[in-house]
Design a protein around this motif. Structure first.
Motif, PDB file in Angstrom:
ATOM      1  N   ASN A 123       1.262   3.606   1.918  1.00 37.24           N
ATOM      2  CA  ASN A 123       1.944   3.941   3.182  1.00 37.24           C
ATOM      3  C   ASN A 123       3.070   2.963   3.530  1.00 37.24           C
ATOM      4  OD1 ASN A 123       0.646   1.630   4.024  1.00 37.24           O
ATOM      5  ND2 ASN A 123      -0.559   2.612   5.610  1.00 37.24           N
ATOM      6  N   TYR A 167       0.844  -1.203   0.000  1.00 34.42           N
ATOM      7  CA  TYR A 167       0.000   0.000   0.000  1.00 34.42           C
ATOM      8  C   TYR A 167       0.875   1.248   0.000  1.00 34.42           C
ATOM      9  CZ  TYR A 167      -4.253  -2.765   0.658  1.00 34.42           C
ATOM     10  OH  TYR A 167      -5.297  -3.628   0.474  1.00 34.42           O
ATOM     11  N   LEU A 196      -5.432 -14.384  10.801  1.00 36.22           N
ATOM     12  CA  LEU A 196      -5.704 -13.305  11.748  1.00 36.22           C
ATOM     13  C   LEU A 196      -5.999 -12.011  10.995  1.00 36.22           C
ATOM     14  CD1 LEU A 196      -2.795 -13.965  14.290  1.00 36.22           C
ATOM     15  CD2 LEU A 196      -5.208 -14.671  14.464  1.00 36.22           C
ATOM     16  N   SER A 197      -6.590 -11.065  11.706  1.00 35.84           N
ATOM     17  CA  SER A 197      -6.807  -9.740  11.143  1.00 35.84           C
ATOM     18  C   SER A 197      -5.458  -9.174  10.699  1.00 35.84           C
ATOM     19  CB  SER A 197      -7.453  -8.858  12.214  1.00 35.84           C
ATOM     20  OG  SER A 197      -7.667  -7.588  11.691  1.00 35.84           O
ATOM     21  N   GLY A 198      -5.425  -8.621   9.496  1.00 40.65           N
ATOM     22  CA  GLY A 198      -4.181  -8.059   8.979  1.00 40.65           C
ATOM     23  C   GLY A 198      -3.340  -9.043   8.175  1.00 40.65           C
ATOM     24  N   ALA A 199      -3.803 -10.299   8.052  1.00 39.56           N
ATOM     25  CA  ALA A 199      -3.016 -11.319   7.344  1.00 39.56           C
ATOM     26  C   ALA A 199      -2.948 -11.077   5.824  1.00 39.56           C
ATOM     27  CB  ALA A 199      -3.598 -12.702   7.618  1.00 39.56           C
ATOM     28  N   GLY A 200      -3.905 -10.295   5.304  1.00 43.23           N
ATOM     29  CA  GLY A 200      -3.909 -10.022   3.864  1.00 43.23           C
ATOM     30  C   GLY A 200      -5.058 -10.679   3.120  1.00 43.23           C
ATOM     31  N   LYS A 201      -5.991 -11.284   3.837  1.00 40.53           N
ATOM     32  CA  LYS A 201      -7.119 -12.004   3.206  1.00 40.53           C
ATOM     33  C   LYS A 201      -7.953 -11.077   2.336  1.00 40.53           C
ATOM     34  CE  LYS A 201      -8.955 -13.100   7.238  1.00 40.53           C
ATOM     35  NZ  LYS A 201      -8.016 -12.403   8.150  1.00 40.53           N
ATOM     36  N   SER A 202      -8.306  -9.929   2.929  1.00 35.85           N
ATOM     37  CA  SER A 202      -9.153  -8.983   2.218  1.00 35.85           C
ATOM     38  C   SER A 202      -8.427  -8.414   0.987  1.00 35.85           C
ATOM     39  CB  SER A 202      -9.548  -7.872   3.192  1.00 35.85           C
ATOM     40  OG  SER A 202     -10.261  -6.898   2.533  1.00 35.85           O
ATOM     41  N   THR A 203      -7.166  -8.120   1.149  1.00 32.88           N
ATOM     42  CA  THR A 203      -6.389  -7.590   0.022  1.00 32.88           C
ATOM     43  C   THR A 203      -6.338  -8.620  -1.116  1.00 32.88           C
ATOM     44  OG1 THR A 203      -5.066  -6.246   1.531  1.00 32.88           O
ATOM     45  CG2 THR A 203      -4.138  -6.649  -0.664  1.00 32.88           C
ATOM     46  N   THR A 246       2.794  -0.403   3.828  1.00 34.33           N
ATOM     47  CA  THR A 246       2.369  -1.696   4.383  1.00 34.33           C
ATOM     48  C   THR A 246       2.434  -2.776   3.310  1.00 34.33           C
ATOM     49  OG1 THR A 246       0.819  -0.562   5.834  1.00 34.33           O
ATOM     50  CG2 THR A 246       0.496  -2.938   5.556  1.00 34.33           C
ATOM     51  N   ALA A 293       0.999  -5.976   2.241  1.00 32.12           N
ATOM     52  CA  ALA A 293      -0.190  -6.769   2.561  1.00 32.12           C
ATOM     53  C   ALA A 293      -0.133  -8.162   1.945  1.00 32.12           C
ATOM     54  CB  ALA A 293      -1.438  -6.031   2.100  1.00 32.12           C
TER      55      ALA A 293
HETATM   56  P1  ADP Z   1      -7.171  -9.169   6.549  1.00 35.94           P
HETATM   57  O1  ADP Z   1      -8.301  -9.158   5.574  1.00 35.94           O
HETATM   58  O2  ADP Z   1      -6.527 -10.516   6.662  1.00 35.94           O
HETATM   59  O3  ADP Z   1      -7.538  -8.591   7.884  1.00 35.94           O
HETATM   60  P2  ADP Z   1      -6.109  -6.965   5.015  1.00 35.94           P
HETATM   61  O4  ADP Z   1      -5.879  -7.381   3.629  1.00 35.94           O
HETATM   62  O5  ADP Z   1      -7.328  -6.148   5.340  1.00 35.94           O
HETATM   63  O6  ADP Z   1      -6.015  -8.241   5.954  1.00 35.94           O
HETATM   64  O7  ADP Z   1      -4.857  -6.132   5.514  1.00 35.94           O
HETATM   65  C1  ADP Z   1      -3.521  -6.586   5.316  1.00 35.94           C
HETATM   66  C2  ADP Z   1      -2.595  -5.474   5.807  1.00 35.94           C
HETATM   67  O8  ADP Z   1      -2.706  -4.365   4.921  1.00 35.94           O
HETATM   68  C3  ADP Z   1      -2.929  -4.926   7.187  1.00 35.94           C
HETATM   69  O9  ADP Z   1      -1.725  -4.573   7.804  1.00 35.94           O
HETATM   70  C4  ADP Z   1      -3.775  -3.702   6.905  1.00 35.94           C
HETATM   71  O10 ADP Z   1      -3.711  -2.752   7.941  1.00 35.94           O
HETATM   72  C5  ADP Z   1      -3.128  -3.191   5.628  1.00 35.94           C
HETATM   73  N1  ADP Z   1      -4.064  -2.457   4.770  1.00 35.94           N
HETATM   74  C6  ADP Z   1      -5.258  -2.911   4.282  1.00 35.94           C
HETATM   75  N2  ADP Z   1      -5.824  -1.979   3.502  1.00 35.94           N
HETATM   76  C7  ADP Z   1      -4.970  -0.944   3.486  1.00 35.94           C
HETATM   77  C8  ADP Z   1      -4.981   0.315   2.850  1.00 35.94           C
HETATM   78  N3  ADP Z   1      -5.981   0.709   2.066  1.00 35.94           N
HETATM   79  N4  ADP Z   1      -3.922   1.139   3.054  1.00 35.94           N
HETATM   80  C9  ADP Z   1      -2.906   0.762   3.841  1.00 35.94           C
HETATM   81  N5  ADP Z   1      -2.833  -0.407   4.462  1.00 35.94           N
HETATM   82  C10 ADP Z   1      -3.853  -1.241   4.296  1.00 35.94           C
END
Ligand code: ADP
Ligand code: ADP
Length: 243
Positions: free
Chosen positions: A15, A13, A38-45, A17, A19
């Protein structure tokens, strides 16, 4: 042929991060696949890269053999239509009726009337409305068709979101933490509906969950993620040999 193929996918990202780190995985047409971590693992990304809500920093995404890593404009909209996506927070247009929200899934043009909160009923043919109604029947809430979306419970709103995705006639379903905001009973209903869609329509489904018990009960295949990497790919039995 694979429904989705991610090859050496990475996402950093703006910033800084990281992901996703070099994720490669193929989703088969008959997969009902749950991603845990876990939360933050990158699933959503990972899911957001698959329908290109997020553009990967490097690597490729292919949808039914077509490289969609760099598509944009009308081609990108076409890709999004082929992928039905469900979110934790439902993402409905709160002021519109359930029926209008499902018709959003059938829009083939600019959605400005919807954004202004105007009903779309007059924009659709009777046949289109019947199709939308049928999608509501498939998720068991046809009786709520003319209620306002924000008058519904969370579980009902998530079912509207599934009907909206069905109305797109998608080739694959992605669900990003679809039960994280729901009570246990609604969670069960939503997972059962996703399983039914998978079984009856033969659509591949990919669901992010952080509840391992739901993952083990519903996932035919389980992917585990940690710190942006894929660390597990197997069945529920592989995950817990005692079970
Ligand atoms: P999960 O779905 O497993 O919780 P995410 O894919 O949401 O994981 O997030 C993976 C990492 O990327 C986390 O550290 C999260 O804070 C970061 N992150 C997610 N979206 C953004 C974004 N738009 N900008 C910066 N960092 C992000
Ligand atoms: P999740 O529910 O996936 O664990 P969060 O609740 O931490 O993620 O964040 C929700 C959303 O906010 C993420 O999906 C992502 O799009 C965005 N986000 C997360 N972390 C950041 C971040 N560091 N900067 C910007 N956006 C972020």
């Amino acid at each position: 042929r694979e429904a989705i193929r991610a090859t050496a996918l990475s996402k950093v990202y703006p910033n800084g991060t990281v992901a996703l780190r070099d994720v490669s995985v193929g989703i088969n047409p008959n997969d009902f696949c749950v991603i845990i971590g876990l939360s933050g693992a990158g699933k959503s990304t990972l899911l957001r890269c698959m329908n290109r809500l997020v553009r990967p920093t490097s690597g490729q995404i292919a949808l039914f053999g077509e490289d969609v890593t760099c598509v944009n404009g009308s081609h990108l909209r076409q890709v999004r239509r082929r992928v039905g996506m469900i979110f934790q927070q439902f993402n409905l247009v709160r002021r519109l009726t359930v029926m209008d929200n499902v018709l959003v899934g059938r829009l083939r043009f600019n959605a400005s009337p919807m954004k202004r909160g105007l009903s779309m009923l007059r924009l659709f043919s009777r046949q289109e409305k019947e199709f939308a109604f049928d999608c509501l029947q498939q998720v068991g809430i046809a009786d709520l068709a003319y209620r306002r979306a924000d008058a519904l419970s969370g579980g009902q709103q998530q079912r509207v979101a599934i009907a909206r995705a069905l109305a797109q006639e998608p080739e694959v379903f992605l669900a990003d933490e679809p039960i994280a905001s729901l009570d246990p009973r609604s969670s069960e209903t939503v997972m059962q509906i996703l399983s039914k869609i998978h079984e009856e329509k033969g659509i591949p489904v990919l669901v992010n969950l952080h509840h391992i018990d739901f993952a083990q009960r519903y996932g035919k295949r389980i992917l585990g993620m940690s710190k942006g990497e894929l660390i597990f790919d197997g069945t529920a039995r592989d995950l817990n040999p005692e079970a």
